[in-house]
Design a protein around this motif. Structure first.
Motif, mmCIF file in Angstrom:
data_model
loop_
_atom_site.group_PDB
_atom_site.id
_atom_site.type_symbol
_atom_site.label_atom_id
_atom_site.label_comp_id
_atom_site.label_asym_id
_atom_site.label_seq_id
_atom_site.Cartn_x
_atom_site.Cartn_y
_atom_site.Cartn_z
ATOM 1 N N ARG A 93 0.844 -1.195 0.000
ATOM 2 C CA ARG A 93 0.000 0.000 0.000
ATOM 3 C C ARG A 93 0.873 1.236 0.000
ATOM 4 N NH1 ARG A 93 -2.519 2.984 4.395
ATOM 5 N NH2 ARG A 93 -1.473 1.518 5.793
ATOM 6 N N VAL A 94 0.513 2.204 -0.836
ATOM 7 C CA VAL A 94 1.190 3.497 -0.875
ATOM 8 C C VAL A 94 0.205 4.542 -0.371
ATOM 9 C CG1 VAL A 94 2.296 5.233 -2.335
ATOM 10 C CG2 VAL A 94 2.648 2.800 -2.810
ATOM 11 N N ARG A 95 0.650 5.327 0.605
ATOM 12 C CA ARG A 95 -0.223 6.321 1.242
ATOM 13 C C ARG A 95 -0.026 7.679 0.575
ATOM 14 N NH1 ARG A 95 2.201 6.052 6.971
ATOM 15 N NH2 ARG A 95 4.032 6.080 5.607
ATOM 16 N N LEU A 96 -1.134 8.233 0.074
ATOM 17 C CA LEU A 96 -1.108 9.527 -0.611
ATOM 18 C C LEU A 96 -1.739 10.598 0.256
ATOM 19 C CD1 LEU A 96 -2.479 8.467 -4.132
ATOM 20 C CD2 LEU A 96 -0.090 8.535 -3.392
ATOM 21 N N THR A 97 -1.177 11.805 0.196
ATOM 22 C CA THR A 97 -1.836 13.003 0.725
ATOM 23 C C THR A 97 -1.892 14.007 -0.414
ATOM 24 O OG1 THR A 97 -1.036 12.623 2.974
ATOM 25 C CG2 THR A 97 -1.794 14.839 2.450
ATOM 26 N N VAL A 98 -3.101 14.431 -0.769
ATOM 27 C CA VAL A 98 -3.324 15.186 -2.001
ATOM 28 C C VAL A 98 -4.256 16.358 -1.717
ATOM 29 C CG1 VAL A 98 -4.138 15.035 -4.403
ATOM 30 C CG2 VAL A 98 -3.077 13.045 -3.315
ATOM 31 N N PHE A 99 -4.006 17.504 -2.370
ATOM 32 C CA PHE A 99 -4.901 18.656 -2.238
ATOM 33 C C PHE A 99 -6.240 18.323 -2.899
ATOM 34 C CE2 PHE A 99 -2.218 19.216 -5.937
ATOM 35 C CZ PHE A 99 -3.103 19.600 -6.948
ATOM 36 N N PRO A 100 -7.359 18.954 -2.459
ATOM 37 C CA PRO A 100 -8.693 18.508 -2.865
ATOM 38 C C PRO A 100 -8.938 18.417 -4.367
ATOM 39 C CG PRO A 100 -8.877 19.958 -0.985
ATOM 40 C CD PRO A 100 -7.427 19.986 -1.390
ATOM 41 N N SER A 101 -8.568 19.444 -5.144
ATOM 42 C CA SER A 101 -8.843 19.365 -6.578
ATOM 43 C C SER A 101 -8.017 18.276 -7.238
ATOM 44 C CB SER A 101 -8.605 20.720 -7.257
ATOM 45 O OG SER A 101 -7.266 21.155 -7.090
ATOM 46 N N GLY A 102 -6.852 17.972 -6.699
ATOM 47 C CA GLY A 102 -6.042 16.875 -7.211
ATOM 48 C C GLY A 102 -6.656 15.522 -6.888
ATOM 49 N N SER A 103 -7.239 15.390 -5.691
ATOM 50 C CA SER A 103 -7.857 14.115 -5.330
ATOM 51 C C SER A 103 -9.100 13.851 -6.166
ATOM 52 C CB SER A 103 -8.208 14.090 -3.831
ATOM 53 O OG SER A 103 -9.186 15.057 -3.518
ATOM 54 N N ALA A 104 -9.769 14.931 -6.620
ATOM 55 C CA ALA A 104 -10.976 14.766 -7.431
ATOM 56 C C ALA A 104 -10.674 14.497 -8.895
ATOM 57 C CB ALA A 104 -11.857 16.011 -7.313
ATOM 58 N N THR A 105 -9.533 14.988 -9.394
ATOM 59 C CA THR A 105 -9.280 14.925 -10.832
ATOM 60 C C THR A 105 -8.100 14.045 -11.230
ATOM 61 O OG1 THR A 105 -7.931 16.933 -10.655
ATOM 62 C CG2 THR A 105 -10.256 17.212 -11.239
ATOM 63 N N LEU A 106 -7.045 14.006 -10.431
ATOM 64 C CA LEU A 106 -5.841 13.276 -10.800
ATOM 65 C C LEU A 106 -5.759 11.897 -10.157
ATOM 66 C CD1 LEU A 106 -3.191 16.153 -10.655
ATOM 67 C CD2 LEU A 106 -4.429 15.278 -12.644
ATOM 68 N N VAL A 107 -6.212 11.790 -8.916
ATOM 69 C CA VAL A 107 -6.087 10.506 -8.227
ATOM 70 C C VAL A 107 -6.923 9.399 -8.882
ATOM 71 C CG1 VAL A 107 -6.537 9.277 -6.056
ATOM 72 C CG2 VAL A 107 -5.372 11.502 -6.020
ATOM 73 N N PRO A 108 -8.181 9.650 -9.302
ATOM 74 C CA PRO A 108 -8.942 8.547 -9.911
ATOM 75 C C PRO A 108 -8.256 7.909 -11.120
ATOM 76 C CG PRO A 108 -10.428 10.307 -9.267
ATOM 77 C CD PRO A 108 -9.043 10.843 -9.086
ATOM 78 N N PRO A 109 -7.787 8.686 -12.124
ATOM 79 C CA PRO A 109 -7.094 8.008 -13.236
ATOM 80 C C PRO A 109 -5.765 7.382 -12.824
ATOM 81 C CG PRO A 109 -6.981 10.403 -13.510
ATOM 82 C CD PRO A 109 -7.952 10.135 -12.405
ATOM 83 N N VAL A 110 -5.076 7.977 -11.857
ATOM 84 C CA VAL A 110 -3.831 7.374 -11.372
ATOM 85 C C VAL A 110 -4.122 6.039 -10.698
ATOM 86 C CG1 VAL A 110 -2.035 7.594 -9.608
ATOM 87 C CG2 VAL A 110 -2.484 9.485 -11.175
ATOM 88 N N ALA A 111 -5.141 6.010 -9.848
ATOM 89 C CA ALA A 111 -5.476 4.766 -9.157
ATOM 90 C C ALA A 111 -5.902 3.685 -10.148
ATOM 91 C CB ALA A 111 -6.589 5.018 -8.139
ATOM 92 N N ALA A 112 -6.667 4.088 -11.177
ATOM 93 C CA ALA A 112 -7.095 3.116 -12.186
ATOM 94 C C ALA A 112 -5.899 2.580 -12.966
ATOM 95 C CB ALA A 112 -8.105 3.761 -13.126
ATOM 96 N N LEU A 113 -4.943 3.468 -13.282
ATOM 97 C CA LEU A 113 -3.758 3.051 -14.032
ATOM 98 C C LEU A 113 -2.899 2.107 -13.200
ATOM 99 C CD1 LEU A 113 -2.250 3.409 -16.702
ATOM 100 C CD2 LEU A 113 -1.087 5.394 -15.692
ATOM 101 N N VAL A 114 -2.724 2.435 -11.913
ATOM 102 C CA VAL A 114 -1.948 1.558 -11.033
ATOM 103 C C VAL A 114 -2.610 0.189 -10.941
ATOM 104 C CG1 VAL A 114 -1.236 1.177 -8.636
ATOM 105 C CG2 VAL A 114 -0.889 3.414 -9.695
ATOM 106 N N ARG A 115 -3.924 0.165 -10.787
ATOM 107 C CA ARG A 115 -4.617 -1.119 -10.662
ATOM 108 C C ARG A 115 -4.483 -1.959 -11.928
ATOM 109 N NH1 ARG A 115 -10.696 -1.476 -8.429
ATOM 110 N NH2 ARG A 115 -9.519 -1.029 -6.514
#
Length: 306
Positions: A93-115
């Motif tokens: 598990r990798v623990r992320l801390t992200v600013f709100p607009s980044g968590s809404a827009t960048l984290v979902p495609p990153v998480a999907a790509l990692v998976r």
């Protein structure tokens, strides 16, 4: 005996500037923090902090102990992550801390790509704005921070010693009510908004706004301030002010009763990923950093209504 809990306590007391603030962060009572600090002072035979009004300030001895505490917390985090990576290679598990607009827009495609690339790697997400998110990393609370900065050249001591991986430039736009007299313009000059009421964003964003407006020859009248992008849009839509907002904030959602227009002179913020240099060698962390790089290398779509 000096224990890991003492190191975390010292770090949080320094960060919060008070025993009560450290207690809230660690889930302790204020008397428990005071008791631990007195026990440390007895063990070392010297005061570690002194009170100045409502704040506590570290003595020379306390500051030296704090310096070692920060270094040891970093080493413990690296050790935990590295051992887990060695045991599981490309699992963990990798623990992320992200600013709100980044968590809404960048984290979902990153998480999907990692998976899709490495199903055994999982992510956890906490939201945090810089500099607080970088303090979280220093205290061992996360492995990767997604943060942003503005180009004024302000010192960022909280990033000292961390590895910064630049990802993208995020343009800033003027956010106006749909019925605003400048809403039909292709480009809005910042100086044209001098007489407006303003909706401000996060503290770092407000600082950049004040600097940019000063360069344009005026001081913004900030009547509301919030780091909630939907609240900013709602206040603008209600005619309570205008705002300058990163375009990334509009990628997730944009109300039909506001319009976004490019600014002149152009303004932007830089988005970067941060981690400890040692953690880059951990396979799971490298996988996540690579995914952030790949996602941000492509254009981020913005809601067409803006």
């Amino acid at each position: 005996m000096l224990e890991l809990r003492h190191l975390r306590m010292l770090y949080e007391v320094a960060r919060a500037g008070s025993f009560s603030g450290a207690a809230r962060e660690l889930g302790y009572t204020q008397p428990a923090i005071s008791q631990q600090m007195r026990a440390l002072e007895r063990a070392f035979g010297t005061p570690l902090v002194v009170r100045e009004g409502r704040r506590v300030v570290f003595t020379e001895a306390g500051a030296e102990l704090l310096r070692h505490a920060e270094d040891l917390l970093h080493r413990v985090t690296v050790a935990q992550t590295t051992v887990a990576a060695v045991a599981g290679r490309h699992t963990g598990r990798v623990r992320l801390t992200v600013f709100p607009s980044g968590s809404a827009t960048l984290v979902p495609p990153v998480a999907a790509l990692v998976r899709s690339r490495h199903p055994a790697v999982s992510l956890s997400l906490a939201e945090g704005e810089p500099p607080d998110s970088l303090h979280t990393m220093r205290s061992g609370g996360c492995d990767v921070v997604l943060g942003f900065s503005y180009p004024e050249g302000r010192d960022e001591p909280e990033a000292s010693g961390l590895l910064r991986m630049p990802l993208m430039s995020d343009p800033l736009v003027a956010l106006l009510p749909a019925g605003h007299h400048l809403a039909q313009r292709r480009v809005v000059h910042l100086a044209e908004l001098a007489g407006e009421a303003w909706i401000g964003g996060c503290p770092r964003c407000r600082g950049h706004l004040v600097d940019a407006c000063a360069t344009a020859g005026f001081t913004p009248d900030i009547t509301f301030a919030t780091d909630d992008t939907l609240a900013v849009q709602g206040l603008v839509a209600a005619g309570l002010g205008v705002s300058v907002t990163p375009r990334l904030m509009l990628a997730a959602a944009c109300r039909p009763d506001v319009v976004a227009r490019p600014l002149e002179p152009a303004m932007h913020r830089s988005i970067s990923a941060f981690t400890w240099p040692d953690l880059v060698r951990v396979p799971t962390v490298r996988i996540v950093l690579d995914a952030f790089r790949d996602v941000t290398s492509a254009p981020i779509p913005t809601a067409q209504v803006c």
